[in-house]
Design a protein around this motif. Structure first.
Motif, PDB file in Angstrom:
ATOM      1  N   SER A  31       0.833  -1.209   0.000  1.00  0.00           N
ATOM      2  CA  SER A  31       0.000   0.000   0.000  1.00  0.00           C
ATOM      3  C   SER A  31       0.866   1.256   0.000  1.00  0.00           C
ATOM      4  CB  SER A  31      -0.913  -0.003   1.229  1.00  0.00           C
ATOM      5  OG  SER A  31      -1.764  -1.130   1.225  1.00  0.00           O
ATOM      6  N   ALA A  32       1.983   1.201   0.732  1.00  0.00           N
ATOM      7  CA  ALA A  32       2.904   2.341   0.734  1.00  0.00           C
ATOM      8  C   ALA A  32       3.490   2.548  -0.666  1.00  0.00           C
ATOM      9  CB  ALA A  32       4.016   2.106   1.752  1.00  0.00           C
ATOM     10  N   CYS A  33       3.843   1.449  -1.337  1.00  0.00           N
ATOM     11  CA  CYS A  33       4.348   1.569  -2.709  1.00  0.00           C
ATOM     12  C   CYS A  33       3.292   2.184  -3.625  1.00  0.00           C
ATOM     13  CB  CYS A  33       4.757   0.200  -3.229  1.00  0.00           C
ATOM     14  SG  CYS A  33       6.216  -0.507  -2.421  1.00  0.00           S
ATOM     15  N   ALA A  34       2.039   1.772  -3.436  1.00  0.00           N
ATOM     16  CA  ALA A  34       0.955   2.324  -4.254  1.00  0.00           C
ATOM     17  C   ALA A  34       0.794   3.820  -3.999  1.00  0.00           C
ATOM     18  CB  ALA A  34      -0.343   1.589  -3.948  1.00  0.00           C
ATOM     19  N   ALA A  35       0.915   4.221  -2.726  1.00  0.00           N
ATOM     20  CA  ALA A  35       0.757   5.643  -2.401  1.00  0.00           C
ATOM     21  C   ALA A  35       1.889   6.481  -2.984  1.00  0.00           C
ATOM     22  CB  ALA A  35       0.700   5.809  -0.882  1.00  0.00           C
ATOM     23  N   VAL A  36       3.095   5.925  -3.023  1.00  0.00           N
ATOM     24  CA  VAL A  36       4.248   6.680  -3.502  1.00  0.00           C
ATOM     25  C   VAL A  36       4.316   6.686  -5.034  1.00  0.00           C
ATOM     26  CG1 VAL A  36       6.776   6.718  -3.573  1.00  0.00           C
ATOM     27  CG2 VAL A  36       5.582   6.288  -1.420  1.00  0.00           C
ATOM     28  N   LEU A  37       4.142   5.521  -5.652  1.00  0.00           N
ATOM     29  CA  LEU A  37       4.380   5.382  -7.084  1.00  0.00           C
ATOM     30  C   LEU A  37       3.136   5.633  -7.930  1.00  0.00           C
ATOM     31  CD1 LEU A  37       6.634   2.196  -6.961  1.00  0.00           C
ATOM     32  CD2 LEU A  37       7.339   4.588  -7.029  1.00  0.00           C
TER      33      LEU A  37
END
Length: 302
Positions: A31-37
């Motif tokens: 989810s953090a990757c989705a928020a950043v990328l």
């Protein structure tokens, strides 16, 4: 006593981490990757590393209390996701076993009818080959045809489908075959049979059921990643792959559990009858009246 409690605490903590925290942490990381990328920079590793370094420096400059709080929040979110998946797993198990909710009942009947039709066509082809080619007149080609058709039929179910899913038919088929073979109501007799099963058999039954439940939970996690894929497409790819693996392994786990439960009845039903004082004739044959007596006993006459 203290060493026993310490060992029990370690086992509980180990189970908690493996069942809830680790899968949840992986989803939090995705989810953090989705928020950043996002979708525009889905595979930009440089951007992800730069953002992670920035977060790490920000947390490092905070007081110890802030750092501990950040870790605790991440763990709580991970555990919350794990508990959410576990709760949803009960509903997912109903989907796997064909016990679909009322709004999907019409679809379930259509799917069941279609599966039963395909199964019936395969069975009629098998019966036709056997009828037109008696055993003394069958060559290798006929035997290969029968073997191939039987394998295709059994992949759908060992008996005519009565549920919209393979897993549901596999579990329901056990009850039907045992009722036909012994005349017992498995749901009524199972608690009594469980008490007379050897511990190693009960342990193996628990293990096979746990494997099936784990694959059901894996399918729920796959759905979560598919939803996350709306914001970061690599998550959808991972979710689809995880869902396919869970589906294949879940079918095998269901078949193993159903087969083991059926074998447990085959081997230990006679002992159950003897334990409750019902005389069973010696030999491999089974008197259907014994099954009726067991049903009456465990249903309390109902």
């Amino acid at each position: 006593m203290t060493p026993v409690l310490d060992q029990l605490g370690e086992k509980l903590a180990e189970k908690w981490v493996s069942a809830l925290a680790l899968p949840g942490l992986l989803f939090v990381g995705a989810s953090a990757c989705a928020a950043v990328l996002g979708q525009d920079h889905a595979l930009d590793a440089g951007l992800l590393i730069e953002k992670a370094r920035h977060w790490a420096e920000t947390v490092a400059h905070r007081p110890v209390v802030g750092q501990v709080t950040a870790v605790a929040v991440a763990l709580l979110v991970a555990v919350a996701m794990g508990m959410f998946v576990r709760v949803c797993g009960e509903g997912a198990a109903r989907v796997w076993t064909g016990d679909w909710p009322r709004p999907a009942r019409r679809l379930a009947r259509r799917v069941t009818a279609r599966r039963a039709g395909v199964w019936g066509d395969l069975q009629r082809q098998i019966d036709g080959i056997r009828r037109d080619n008696p055993p003394y007149d069958r060559d290798d080609a006929h035997l290969r045809q029968i073997t191939d058709l039987t394998a295709r039929r059994d992949r759908m179910g060992l008996s005519s489908p009565a549920r919209p899913t393979y897993t549901g038919d596999r579990f329901a088929g056990v009850e039907g075959r045992l009722r036909g073979q012994y005349g017992i109501d498995l749901a009524a007799c199972w608690p009594g049979l469980w008490l007379v099963l050897p511990e190693e058999v009960r342990a193996e039954l628990r293990t096979t059921r746990a494997r099936f439940d784990a694959e059901v939970a894996g399918s729920v996690w796959a759905c979560c990643y598919l939803v996350l894929g709306c914001f970061w497409w690599p998550a959808a790819v991972g979710g689809a792959a995880a869902g396919l693996v869970a589906w294949r392994r879940g079918r095998r786990a269901a078949a193993a559990h159903a087969g083991l439960a059926e074998a447990a009845v085959d081997v230990h039903l006679r002992r159950l009858a003897e334990e409750v004082g019902i005389a069973v004739p010696p030999g491999p044959t089974w008197d259907p009246r014994v099954g009726l007596l067991l049903n009456r006993l465990f249903r309390k006459g109902a």
